[in-house]
Design an enzyme around this catalytic site. Sequence first.
Site, PDB file in Angstrom:
ATOM      1  N   PHE A 288       5.401  -0.918   8.092  1.00  0.00           N
ATOM      2  CA  PHE A 288       5.645  -1.453   6.750  1.00  0.00           C
ATOM      3  C   PHE A 288       4.358  -1.528   5.929  1.00  0.00           C
ATOM      4  CE2 PHE A 288       9.749  -2.675   8.402  1.00  0.00           C
ATOM      5  CZ  PHE A 288      10.563  -2.587   7.286  1.00  0.00           C
ATOM      6  N   HIS A 289       3.232  -1.800   6.554  1.00  0.00           N
ATOM      7  CA  HIS A 289       1.968  -1.769   5.817  1.00  0.00           C
ATOM      8  C   HIS A 289       1.679  -0.363   5.293  1.00  0.00           C
ATOM      9  CE1 HIS A 289       1.139  -5.804   7.400  1.00  0.00           C
ATOM     10  NE2 HIS A 289       0.140  -5.869   6.557  1.00  0.00           N
ATOM     11  N   GLU A 290       1.941   0.627   6.114  1.00  0.00           N
ATOM     12  CA  GLU A 290       1.696   2.003   5.684  1.00  0.00           C
ATOM     13  C   GLU A 290       2.654   2.412   4.564  1.00  0.00           C
ATOM     14  OE1 GLU A 290      -0.063   5.570   5.274  1.00  0.00           O
ATOM     15  OE2 GLU A 290      -0.757   3.944   6.565  1.00  0.00           O
TER      16      GLU A 290
END
Length: 535
Positions: free
Chosen positions: A458-460
């Site tokens: 999700f960060h990416e």
Amino acid sequence: MSISNSPENLDQKPNIRNESEDRSFSVRRRTNSNVVNAVPDSCSKVGTIETVTKFSSVDSAAEMSSGEDRNRIGNGDDRKEEANSFSNGQVYNERVGIGEGRSPEAEVPFRFSYRASAPAHRRVKESPLSSDAIFRQSHAGLFNLCILVLVAVNGRLIIENLMKYGLLIRAGFWFSSKSLRDWPLLMCCLSLPIFPLGAFAVEKSAKHKFIPEPVVLSLHVLICTASLLYPIFVILRCGSAVLFGIALMLLASIVWLKLVSYAHTNCDMRALAKSTDKVASKSSDMDYSYDVSFESLAYFMVAPTLCYQASYPRSTCIRKGWVIRQLVKLVIFTGVMGFIVEQYINPIVQHSQHPLKGNLLYAIERVLKLSVPTLYVWLCMFYCFFHLWLNILAELLRFGDREFYKDWWNAKTVEEYWRMWNMPVHKWMVRHIYFPCLRNGLPREVTLVIVFFLSAIFHELCIGVPCHIFKFWAFIGIMFQVPLVLITNYLQNKFRSSMVGNMVFWFFFSILGQPMSVLLYYHDVMNRKENGVSK
């Protein structure tokens, strides 16, 4: 300062006092001391006492005391000394050895309270900054000094930056020329509520047993996947400002997490309703009755939480004045973030090289120079979102549980930091990923890797998709937290000190991690734009 109990240290003079005055000028003595009669014979009468007449304004001469005053003088090592002077500095009360079973106060004038022969050093004491005593002291004064120094240093840097670069705030960084015409992103944002409505229809059908459980699970997986892929497709197909893309991806991620919680919670409540463990479930203080309500879903989708439940703790009223004050703070700190980004971060990254290319020392210098402004921006972002915005939303919705974060700044390990800094996501991970994996027999270490793997994805997505690049820097940075968890846990167990793990956390978090990520993504975005223009 207490008086020695040796008879040689006492003058044979009477205790001169005005009996008509308050007995406020005294010295308290310990009970386990020798009793010494101080009965002077050199004085018969004394004129007006200066220290008494300062307060009582008595003009007549004072009479000599008729009775003998006994001074009880103690020599214990654990005496407590307290000096209490009045505003004019004429009278001084010294108290020694206050405690249970002590004798009444013995009264002596101030002029007889201090003797040259009285001991000044009575017990072993450490210096306040010694290693054994430093953490038992209050450092409020040093903290105030640090605040003043921080304000002075940063004030000088702001003035120097304005003299060197001028005012660099540009609206184009936040709102590109396409932003106002970027209807696809706006329409995508407005159409996201379609997916919660689909999940509600599925749960309503499951409650009335119109569709079997495997079909319910398949439909929920399809709805959750579409709620995430749809914004990704729109962002990649339509060029827009990076800020708007990040906002849309964050909103889509929140919707995905909420839909997963909604589906998982309802599935578990259906299982409890059918099982024979209803008696065990009723032992909890939570209502496990299975019901599908549109009102509960609508409240959940706007509430500051990622974990669905049929009801939430609610506050009694809405404090309108408090909401207005928080909104003013939100505007101010958002402006501070924009100022730091425009005046400091942009000039630094524009005059930098790719951190993985070129001179190593120059790259280290850029990272260190960038560490302070990125840390300020991150702290302002945390305060604006997790404290101000979520509390404003909770106040307007009367949402009672407002533990959106804990004291993550005191984290002794990286694992402790990730458990405390984002409580909504932490509760979601624990409820829907961590413990389900443990109940299915997975080891704790494997479960920890799965949690960080999902977080890394999700960060990416939230950074790579709006930037239109997939170099997986954010993914690698989050997965790098796994060895950091092991390292900081080892250091914490080895040194048994909260300082070691906390310093390691702050170093990798603020000094190395965030500036490195900013430089990597900035140069990759710039290279992509240059390649696009050249083509």
